[in-house]
Design an enzyme around this catalytic site. Structure first.
Site: not given
Ligand code: NAD
Ligand code: UDP
Length: 314
Positions: A38, A59, A78, A94, A148, A178, A189
């Site tokens: 992603t 991976d 992830s 996984k 998840y 975030t 999102r």
């Molecule tokens: P993102 O999708 O931008 O980044 C995830 C990265 O992981 C990607 O670059 C993807 O290619 C890589 N990846 C996925 N599976 C992989 C694998 N098997 N091997 C190697 N690389 C792999 O998402 P993000 O928003 O940057 O999230 C990063 C982390 O933070 C995640 O673990 C997510 O669960 C956690 N997190 C993010 C948020 C948020 O609001 N962004 C909130 C809670 C938790």
């Molecule tokens: N949501 C929405 N419209 C969209 C995308 C998401 O109303 O086009 C809502 C979703 O149902 C959730 C909140 O916005 O209640 C936050 O969703 P997001 O996918 O950003 O992350 P989540 O906090 O649910 O993991």
């Protein structure tokens, strides 16, 4: 003294790439590891010229090999957005389980400290508000979000087991929603969805009646919290997020105002198990890390909008 070396999995993703920037700025040697599931090399292309930066295309659910010493590991790989983990349920399970196991093994072999990216989703559709770290959560294991939520709950469990059984230095951050530059416009999102729709003059799609709440944290604040947690001596989970809570409907109205668009909010069905409210209790982060968010939503949305304007204009 030689520079400390840090491995960041998911390093080509949204949060991982910002962490790479921060650790390089702090004078670390940084390895970003990613399979680009992603993420994108665009997020880190500016780092390829840095002598202290390396990229490993790998991976982490299959195997992880890193030659040489490692001081710290940050496991951020992830799929992270609901539509992505719905599309990729097995990879999500996984990377949270097998991937985490591989990285804990690597940390043990290298005698490195490891921080894992957990999430507010471990609280599920919470019955306690705001969410404190000692709340155990309300998760449907077999619902669409289960792949998840349960992967992240397992990740926390195995991380604590390595801590208590092997004495490994571990840290667990529970990240709340975030946002910031380098999010993908089409990751589903709410923030990129609303901003993309507003900038294209389309209507904003609020799910349900828009009364569900979220609390949005700007990426620089999150990175500061993670940096402090890694360097602290606290092994239990810590919430990092901005407690400024807003309904999705109000958030849509805010984006409409900020982008000065004629778009309206339209309502679509609420996805199954969508949490009704979410707001971090950050007392622990304040007391243990001396951390507080510093960006208001209007301050954080400025650079974020600038970023998305460029992306939309191509
Ligand atoms: P993102 O999708 O931008 O980044 C995830 C990265 O992981 C990607 O670059 C993807 O290619 C890589 N990846 C996925 N599976 C992989 C694998 N098997 N091997 C190697 N690389 C792999 O998402 P993000 O928003 O940057 O999230 C990063 C982390 O933070 C995640 O673990 C997510 O669960 C956690 N997190 C993010 C948020 C948020 O609001 N962004 C909130 C809670 C938790
Ligand atoms: N949501 C929405 N419209 C969209 C995308 C998401 O109303 O086009 C809502 C979703 O149902 C959730 C909140 O916005 O209640 C936050 O969703 P997001 O996918 O950003 O992350 P989540 O906090 O649910 O993991």
């Amino acid at each position: 003294m030689s520079k400390k070396r840090v491995l960041i999995t998911g390093g080509a993703g949204f949060l991982g790439s910002h962490l790479c920037d921060r650790f390089l700025k702090e004078g670390y040697r940084v390895i970003a590891m990613d399979n680009l599931l992603t993420g994108s090399l665009n997020n880190i292309e500016h780092l390829f010229k840095e002598k202290d930066f390396e990229f490993y295309h790998n991976d982490v659910s299959k195997f992880v090999h890193v030659p040489g010493e490692l001081d710290y590991i940050l496991h951020f790989a992830s799929p992270a957005s609901p539509i992505e983990y719905l599309k990729m349920p097995i990879q999500t399970l996984k990377v949270g389980s097998l991937g985490t196991h591989n990285l804990l093994g690597l940390a043990k072999a290298k005698n490195a400290r490891i921080l894992i990216a957990s999430t507010s989703e471990v609280y599920g559709d919470p019955l306690v508000h705001p969410q404190t770290e000692d709340y155990w959560g309300n998760v449907n294991p077999i619902g669409p979000r289960g792949v998840y939520d349960e992967a992240k709950r397992f990740q926390e469990a195995i991380t604590m087991a390595y801590h208590t059984f092997h004495g490994l230095e571990t840290r667990i951050v529970r990240i709340f929603n975030t946002y910031g530059p380098r999010m993908r416009l089409d990751d589903g999102r709410v923030l990129p969805a609303f901003i993309g729709q507003a900038l294209r003059g389309e209507n904003l799609t609020a799910f349900g009646d828009g009364s569900q709440t979220r609390s949005f944290c700007y990426v620089d604040d999150l990175v500061e919290g993670i940096y402090r947690l890694l360097l602290s001596d606290y092994a239990y989970p810590v919430n990092i997020g901005n407690p400024d809570e807003i309904t999705i409907k109000e958030f849509g109205e805010e984006i409409i105002r900020l982008t000065d668009t004629k778009s309206k909010i339209i309502y679509k069905p609420l996805p199954e198990d969508d949490p009704k409210q979410r707001k971090p209790d950050i007392t622990k982060a304040q007391e243990i890390l001396g951390w507080n968010p510093t960006f208001s939503r209007s301050e954080g949305l400025k650079p974020t909008l600038e970023y998305f304007k460029k992306v939309v204009q191509g």
